[in-house]
Design a protein around this motif. Sequence first.
Motif, PDB file in Angstrom:
ATOM      1  N   GLU A   1       0.494  -1.178  -0.186  1.00 23.01           N
ATOM      2  CA  GLU A   1       0.281   0.235  -0.516  1.00 23.01           C
ATOM      3  C   GLU A   1       0.918   1.225  -0.034  1.00 23.01           C
ATOM      4  O   GLU A   1       0.358   1.927  -0.182  1.00 23.01           O
ATOM      5  CB  GLU A   1      -1.068  -0.269   0.932  1.00 23.01           C
ATOM      6  N   GLU A   2       2.201   1.454   0.638  1.00 24.85           N
ATOM      7  CA  GLU A   2       2.519   2.542   0.483  1.00 24.85           C
ATOM      8  C   GLU A   2       3.987   2.162  -1.040  1.00 24.85           C
ATOM      9  O   GLU A   2       4.243   1.453  -1.368  1.00 24.85           O
ATOM     10  CB  GLU A   2       4.312   2.218   1.816  1.00 24.85           C
ATOM     11  N   ARG A   3       4.003   3.778  -1.305  1.00 22.54           N
ATOM     12  CA  ARG A   3       4.913   3.521  -2.097  1.00 22.54           C
ATOM     13  C   ARG A   3       4.578   3.144  -3.312  1.00 22.54           C
ATOM     14  O   ARG A   3       5.627   2.049  -3.604  1.00 22.54           O
ATOM     15  CB  ARG A   3       6.460   3.700  -1.771  1.00 22.54           C
ATOM     16  N   VAL A   4       3.529   3.036  -3.336  1.00 24.77           N
ATOM     17  CA  VAL A   4       2.617   1.757  -4.697  1.00 24.77           C
ATOM     18  C   VAL A   4       4.164   1.785  -5.988  1.00 24.77           C
ATOM     19  O   VAL A   4       4.719   1.616  -7.199  1.00 24.77           O
ATOM     20  CB  VAL A   4       1.928   1.932  -5.320  1.00 24.77           C
ATOM     21  N   LYS A   5       3.922   3.240  -6.571  1.00 23.44           N
ATOM     22  CA  LYS A   5       4.750   3.740  -7.691  1.00 23.44           C
ATOM     23  C   LYS A   5       6.049   3.046  -7.687  1.00 23.44           C
ATOM     24  O   LYS A   5       6.927   2.623  -8.581  1.00 23.44           O
ATOM     25  CB  LYS A   5       4.854   4.960  -7.473  1.00 23.44           C
ATOM     26  N   GLU A   6       6.984   3.309  -6.821  1.00 28.46           N
ATOM     27  CA  GLU A   6       8.241   3.284  -6.275  1.00 28.46           C
ATOM     28  C   GLU A   6       8.960   1.636  -6.254  1.00 28.46           C
ATOM     29  O   GLU A   6       9.488   1.249  -7.361  1.00 28.46           O
ATOM     30  CB  GLU A   6       9.090   3.295  -4.894  1.00 28.46           C
TER      31      GLU A   6
END
Lengths: 508, 495
Positions: free
Chosen positions: A111-116
């Motif tokens: 859920e965290e920092r999906v883009k990276e």
Amino acid sequence: MEFFLQPLTLVTFFPLLGVLLLFFLPSDKKNLLRWTAMGFTLGTLGISLWVLELFNAPNPHLQLVAKYDWITVAGWNIQYHMGVDGLSILLLLLTTFLTPISIFSTWTAVEERVKEFMIFFLMLEIGMVGVFLAQDLFLFYVFWEFTLIPMYFLIGIWGGPRRIYAAIKFFLYTMAGSGLMLLALLGPGIEGKTFSLPDLISSGGIPTNTQFWLFLAFTAAFAIKVPMWPLHSWLPDAHVEAPTAGSVILAGVLLKMGTYGFLRFNIPLFPQAAVDLAPWMALFATIGILYGAALAFAQSDVKKLVAYSSVSHLGFVILGLFALNPEGISGAILQMFNHGISTGALFLLVGMIYEQTHTREIKVYGGLWKITPVFGTVMLIVALSSMGLPGLNGFIGEFTILLGAFGSTAINNPWYAGLSALGIIMAAIYILTMFQNMFLGPEGSIVEELKKRGHVLRDLNRREIIIMIPMLIFIFWVGLYPKPFFDLIGPTVDNLVAALQTTTLALP
Amino acid sequence: MRYTSTMVMSILPEILLLILGIILLVIEPFWKGDKRRNAGKLTAAGLFVIMALSIYFGRPNESTMDEVVFGGMIRFDWLAFFFKMMFVFSAAVTALFMMDHEILGKRGESYIMLLAATLGMNLMAASADLVMLFLAIETASIPLYVLAGFTVADKKSTESGIKYLLFGAMTTAVMLYGFSLLFGFAGTTNLYALADQVVTGQLPLGVALGLFLLIVVGLGFKVAIVPFHFWAPDVYTGSPTPVVGFLSTASKAAGFAVLARLFIIGFEGNLFPLSDLAYSWASILAVLAAITMTLGNLVALKQTNMKRLLAYSSIAHSGYAMIGLVALTELGMTSLVFYLLAYILTNLAAFGTAIAFERVTGSTEIKDYAGLSRRSPGLAIIMLVAFLSLAGMPPFGGFVAKIFVFAAAVQVNMIWLAVIGILNSIIGLYYYLNVLKVIYLYRMEGEDEESHPIPLTRPYALGLVVLSVGILLVGTLIAPWFGFSNEAALNLFKF
């Protein structure tokens, strides 16, 4: 333009387009990011199927070759040289197949920092595919090193509590090995004025003594990656701390880079050393099989158990490779594929239950089958496939390997095969004990605890079932009808062994 | 002396630098207050224009390379030209980085000093005569002493300026002593004439090599190899960061340019096979290179301050570059030039990010970088590129550069040196990863990174993007840059 439209270039660098696109997408639109990454990995899978379609199995030589000058100044001759043959086609497909599956498994887990996350994952795919297709030592080394960076971040950012320790350990261990490999590949590259693998092999003539040292240097890199006993200690840490998708790729593909390295470089490039050292490799492989199995039995953390079982299973692959006969090597290649599927599936399943319970301690589970019947059934099939039950994929690979190892003139000692067979029995013990403790018997303490927190254990949802179905298909397909797989690898392997016999003296 | 057009062409970049400096001197006083930033813009733009003009009009060619220019004072060859372009480029980027510095950016003098230093470095790369060489080195050094101590209000900066001056003066004196003895023995100051004397035996090789040792002291100081490195960490910590960026890249490369020319000329005729004496001398330098990288890396492990870390890392990188030098082969020299190219881009990027970070937060402590990847994703990515390139990971420039210097060592059978280099890059990897760990894996205290953004001003953004693209291009296309480096290195072997 012609450069980019080569099938092998396309399959390697297609995810790069995804990386570039993801850079420009807003980082709070998580689903958009996920579907973009998914789309590009599915696209890559599609291209790899196109490669399979173009691939002509009976031809034992490199196919779909893309070859362009890269660094050809000042006496250097480094080329962008990609090609696929029977040794790599299955691993290529395994990579492009497991990547979308792994990404699909992160829908709710990351859920965290999906883009990276997605950017690193696509970069990882470029590196992995490149490793399996590169036919130039320098190019291979570039891809080989490149895979480290995204994996470091995948473990380090999205991993468990000891993630930073594990990530750095993973990176430094692998670098230590690849440093030696770098040194070793510069030697033939400078002497032979080319880094192209086929050219180096066909020119032959590396003196036996040099072969020995170069073999050891390459072995350092590959043995750490596999990992072979006694260089395996980074693996349990990395596996336990990595996020589920990371574990799947690590076990499914990254470890295969090591065994593939042996097959692609050590054996054809240093044939005499390979023959001379085969008994030693078999010895270490056998120790690894038994040691990994014994340690797997002793684990209380289910992810660690799977990690040690990998050490054991990859011992079989090494044993098969250094049998240096067609049965052993084909079995080893198929087993690489099998291990990717079975262990990948095991990690996915462990990840699915972990997402709900946040614990991997075996002893807190129990009686899960009654509560989550679909999950239990799938787990049983995967577990049986991992321990090598006839009719499922693991059996075919391990059986062929043992067949090869028994009859191997290079190893020349049936005891190794005999002791390794013991490893299969030990696998049955630790896998079934784990299954019994987690899925059968009385309800475990975790069920109560979850209830207190107002959470009921749910069975697999639709997305999770969709993830597991293709894995199960392969488990049965390879187990019941392995011929198409052997047809893909057979001709190249026969050719490799024939070449070995002509270039070395020891093999009759 | 007859005038030829080659004379102008051979010093075209220097003439243009001088013109730019004069323009700056005249115009700058008219800018007041905020407008003073224009001085930086003018310098940076001017330097880029100089680069373009020189590349378009001022390239050396076959006929100019043999021509003796200005009575043999300078050479007009690819080696000199390639290095000049590197210096002008790093000066341009440094000017961009200086623009938003509180003190450097508001004073026109700082840009003039930068231009003067660049002019000196250019001449260092081109000189073929001991007198010219000494003048060039001093022209390059004195403005750098001033720049190091430029922020007079800051005690640390003053201290580092003085320290740099004292160390510099000391080592330059030793070098000058070496020059004078050389002249005493040989009766000529021209490098190529000296080389001829070594070949004919008029100047015994033993004497020449012994005197070289004195010269190495001076140049060793410039490139910060052990044991002449002591100034580096303190000066790097105290001086204004943009100046440090310039010191650790262009100034170092200038030192290597001179070393390369001196070495090859000194060993002319003794190259293949190396005479025993020359070989043992090269071995001593190889040991120095090994010690330099090992010491730099080991001490860097313990650093908690970004500038000190980069200082020790740059000492270590001098060691790697030395590998190419001591191989004393065409491949060795090519790899040295290529290494410096990749290193200049990478280290400027590393310092550029440190400068941008320091400007907003006022800190150079590594622990304050925690959560940077959330505070400023762009800056974090550039740090990622720079540090992975320093660590020698693909697909960045530093990776290829390292491989080529190791290859140079393997080619001349100095396997041990390559092994030490590889072990060192693993140590290096550890502390570079440690920085990236803080940036990417740690969170800021309070975990509210979003409310502490790190804005990048336009000049920083421009400079950093140019550098990262450069690092990627060097690391992926490779061949053209390697070709240029080879072209430059070949000049050393043609007389």
